[in-house]
Design a protein around this motif. Structure first.
Motif, PDB file in Angstrom:
ATOM      1  N   SER A 272     124.592  17.804 128.152  1.00 56.63           N
ATOM      2  CA  SER A 272     125.271  19.298 128.609  1.00 56.63           C
ATOM      3  C   SER A 272     124.120  20.269 128.693  1.00 56.63           C
ATOM      4  O   SER A 272     124.257  21.185 129.848  1.00 56.63           O
ATOM      5  N   ILE A 273     123.228  20.432 128.001  1.00 58.36           N
ATOM      6  CA  ILE A 273     122.005  21.303 128.477  1.00 58.36           C
ATOM      7  C   ILE A 273     121.382  21.042 129.773  1.00 58.36           C
ATOM      8  O   ILE A 273     121.259  21.982 130.344  1.00 58.36           O
ATOM      9  N   ILE A 274     121.226  19.686 129.972  1.00 56.69           N
ATOM     10  CA  ILE A 274     120.293  19.672 130.938  1.00 56.69           C
ATOM     11  C   ILE A 274     121.290  19.847 132.393  1.00 56.69           C
ATOM     12  O   ILE A 274     120.724  20.470 133.480  1.00 56.69           O
ATOM     13  N   GLU A 275     122.517  19.477 132.195  1.00 53.33           N
ATOM     14  CA  GLU A 275     123.691  19.672 133.170  1.00 53.33           C
ATOM     15  C   GLU A 275     123.616  21.245 133.647  1.00 53.33           C
ATOM     16  O   GLU A 275     123.459  21.529 134.939  1.00 53.33           O
ATOM     17  N   ASN A 276     123.603  22.018 132.629  1.00 55.25           N
ATOM     18  CA  ASN A 276     123.794  23.473 132.814  1.00 55.25           C
ATOM     19  C   ASN A 276     122.415  24.009 133.722  1.00 55.25           C
ATOM     20  O   ASN A 276     122.614  24.681 134.560  1.00 55.25           O
ATOM     21  N   ALA A 277     121.213  23.393 133.183  1.00 51.53           N
ATOM     22  CA  ALA A 277     120.164  23.820 133.989  1.00 51.53           C
ATOM     23  C   ALA A 277     120.112  23.431 135.507  1.00 51.53           C
ATOM     24  O   ALA A 277     119.875  24.086 136.273  1.00 51.53           O
ATOM     25  N   VAL A 278     120.654  22.117 135.625  1.00 44.58           N
ATOM     26  CA  VAL A 278     120.791  21.536 136.715  1.00 44.58           C
ATOM     27  C   VAL A 278     121.529  22.267 137.899  1.00 44.58           C
ATOM     28  O   VAL A 278     121.203  22.649 138.952  1.00 44.58           O
ATOM     29  N   ASP A 279     122.620  22.761 137.138  1.00 48.09           N
ATOM     30  CA  ASP A 279     123.736  23.431 138.120  1.00 48.09           C
ATOM     31  C   ASP A 279     123.046  24.688 138.589  1.00 48.09           C
ATOM     32  O   ASP A 279     123.238  25.170 139.829  1.00 48.09           O
ATOM     33  N   SER A 280     122.525  25.445 137.545  1.00 47.66           N
ATOM     34  CA  SER A 280     121.697  26.837 138.078  1.00 47.66           C
ATOM     35  C   SER A 280     120.395  26.627 139.080  1.00 47.66           C
ATOM     36  O   SER A 280     120.484  27.374 140.090  1.00 47.66           O
ATOM     37  N   ILE A 281     119.897  25.480 138.806  1.00 47.10           N
ATOM     38  CA  ILE A 281     118.709  25.442 139.712  1.00 47.10           C
ATOM     39  C   ILE A 281     119.336  24.778 141.131  1.00 47.10           C
ATOM     40  O   ILE A 281     118.943  25.349 142.415  1.00 47.10           O
ATOM     41  N   LEU A 282     120.350  24.060 141.176  1.00 43.33           N
ATOM     42  CA  LEU A 282     120.947  23.623 142.497  1.00 43.33           C
ATOM     43  C   LEU A 282     121.596  24.999 143.151  1.00 43.33           C
ATOM     44  O   LEU A 282     121.525  25.294 144.376  1.00 43.33           O
ATOM     45  N   SER A 283     122.338  25.903 142.306  1.00 43.83           N
ATOM     46  CA  SER A 283     122.947  26.862 142.991  1.00 43.83           C
ATOM     47  C   SER A 283     121.744  28.235 143.367  1.00 43.83           C
ATOM     48  O   SER A 283     122.194  28.647 144.402  1.00 43.83           O
TER      49      SER A 283
END
Ligand code: ADP
Ligand code: MG
Length: 495
Positions: free
Chosen positions: A437-448
């Motif tokens: 979940s920590i990685i997913e959050n970061a991925v989401d913000s980097i992708l956006s």
């Protein structure tokens, strides 16, 4: 010259190279073969000389049984036949550094007959090189010519030190085979601790017998190159000798049977003396020494004390741990390396031992630890990182506590501080982030914040995947679990 080059081609056709090696290995022993004086290297000249070693009248040799055991051990190590009956003979010759006027040796009845050394050929095959015999003999003293311009000095410290002469069959066919033979033999002697193998100090010296003949015809006349004290010189001397003999034979000449010396400065061999034959030495049984008769129990006790031999160990490491032959070779090349390695493997949990653990450990030992040791001119016994510590570091990688990349930094800090990997990881907060979940959050913000690149990626610019991985890893300062990052990115980008 490659392993398989057993022929040299001249103008007139092919010649086969034939080589037989006589290796003089100094027996690791506190005292000499027939006297109680110390056999250690490097003492002041003539401080380790018993009356016997100086050839004083009225002295008698007393056989050092430890040296005999060492020869038996060596014989067992080459799979030779230990002779229950052997005997000592006098080899008579005059030399300033041989005060007795003879060398006590074993000519008629050596202590070991037969045996072999297995070498690896470059094509991946193995070849057994037969050993004719091993006999025990005394070393001579040393003549020193370079202290005084016109006088020769004599140091008798070496006089009477025990040597094993290990004589090969003429079954070696190239300089590189000869080099492999000596390296394998040296490794074996060091494993058995019967000779320290130190070629620079003269504990291991090689005489190379070299000849050429037409395949299928009797052997040619050999020249014997004496006292080669490095594996490199051995190769150079043989190559020079082959070329020299080829030239003579091709022009219709004959090779003299002679003893030659190698000059490392010039890379050449030159005549020392014409070759003496056995009868020149007037060998006869030494009347001061009884024949050496061995009981089976004594041989059995030595068999029991034998360590695992390097060839067996190599096979086991490959089978048990799935190591490559290359890695296994490096690990078995010295007993202390294999001990270090196996200590490290046994420190892993059983689970990891049965998995990739031993292989990853071999990588870390060979590339990282040896790399650092070499860079700092250190040997394994002075490594600041112990087997257990290296193993614990590898455990952290294998259990996903840290990534391989972070592990390299941890390794450097272990090297400098001597601290345990786990302590460094804890104190510096280097633990790998494996919470999806920590990685997913970061991925989401980097992708956006890189939506243009996401569009480009989806439009077919697939190489951008690497950019996303890199950006996420950088965000976590290398601490995110890379496999998980990949997985999550794939999921997000491919839907
Ligand atoms: P020494 O050199 O003391 O006279 P040997 O005659 O027993 O002793 O040979 C010693 C070594 O020479 C052995 O290693 C043997 O394999 C090797 N040898 C014998 N004949 C030849 C040959 N024609 N070419 C090359 N090596 C040989
Ligand atoms: Mg010889």
């Amino acid at each position: 010259m490659s392993d398989n080059t057993i022929f040299v081609e001249g103008q007139t056709g092919l010649w086969e190279i034939v080589i037989g090696l006589e290796v003089h290995a100094q027996v690791s022993s506190k005292s000499k073969l027939f006297s109680g004086s110390s056999a250690s290297f490097g003492a002041d000249p003539n401080t380790q000389v018993a009356f016997l070693d100086a050839g004083l009248p009225g002295t008698l040799p007393v056989l050092n049984t430890f040296c005999v055991d060492q020869a038996i051990k060596t014989g067992l190590g080459i799979h030779g036949n230990i002779q229950k009956y052997s005997a000592f003979d006098r080899k008579n010759y005059f030399y300033a550094d041989l005060p007795l006027g003879y060398q006590i040796s074993q000519f008629y009845h050596p202590i070991v007959l037969g045996g072999y050394i297995t070498i690896d050929l470059e094509n991946g095959e193995e070849k057994k090189i037969g050993v004719q015999r091993i006999h025990l003999e005394q070393d001579a003293g040393k003549s020193i010519h370079d202290i005084h311009p016109s006088e020769t000095y004599i140091d008798l410290n070496r006089a009477g030190v025990a040597l094993m002469e290990i004589v090969s069959e003429p079954e070696i066919h190239s300089s590189s085979q000869a080099q492999s033979y000596v390296k394998k033999l040296r490794t074996l002697l060091r494993y058995l601790q019967t000779c320290d193998g130190n070629m620079e100090e003269g504990s291991l010296r090689v005489d190379a017998n070299v000849s050429l003949h037409r395949p299928g015809t009797p052997f040619g006349t050999r020249a014997e190159i004496k006292n080669l004290n490095s594996v490199k010189f051995l190769g150079q001397a043989i190559d020079f000798e082959v070329a020299r003999q080829l030239k003579i034979l091709e022009s219709g000449g004959t090779v003299d049977q002679e003893t030659r010396l190698f000059d490392p400065g010039k890379g050449e061999t030159r005549t020392m003396r014409s070759k003496e034959d056995a009868h020149d030495y007037r060998y006869f049984p030494d009347p001061d020494l009884k024949p050496l008769v061995l009981e089976q129990e004594r041989i059995d006790a030595i068999i029991k004390s034998m360590p695992e031999l390097p060839d067996e160990k190599k096979k086991r490491l490959i089978e048990q741990y799935g190591l490559s032959a290359y890695d296994a070779d490096i690990i078995v090349s010295e007993r202390d390396i294999s001990t270090f390695y196996e200590t490290a493997v046994n420190t892993l949990s059983v689970d990891l031992q049965n998995n990739q653990g031993p292989k990853i450990l071999a990588n870390w030992l060979i590339s990282e630890l040896f790399g650092a040791l070499n860079k700092n001119s250190l040997t394994l016994d002075s490594s600041p990182i112990s087997a257990e510590q290296l193993s614990n570091l590898v455990t952290l990688i294998l259990t996903d506590v840290i990534s391989g990349k972070i592990a390299k930094d941890v390794f450097l800090q272990m090297w400098e501080t001597g601290q345990e990997a786990a302590v460094i990881v804890e104190e510096k907060g280097l633990k790998q982030i494996s919470d999806p979940s920590i990685i997913e959050n970061a991925v989401d913000s980097i992708l956006s914040s890189n939506s243009d690149k996401v569009v480009a990626y989806k439009g077919g610019k697939e190489q951008l995947f690497g950019f996303f991985v890199g950006t996420v890893l950088k965000h976590f300062q290398g601490k995110a679990n890379p496999a998980l990052v990949n997985q999550i990115l794939e999921k997000k980008l491919k839907n």
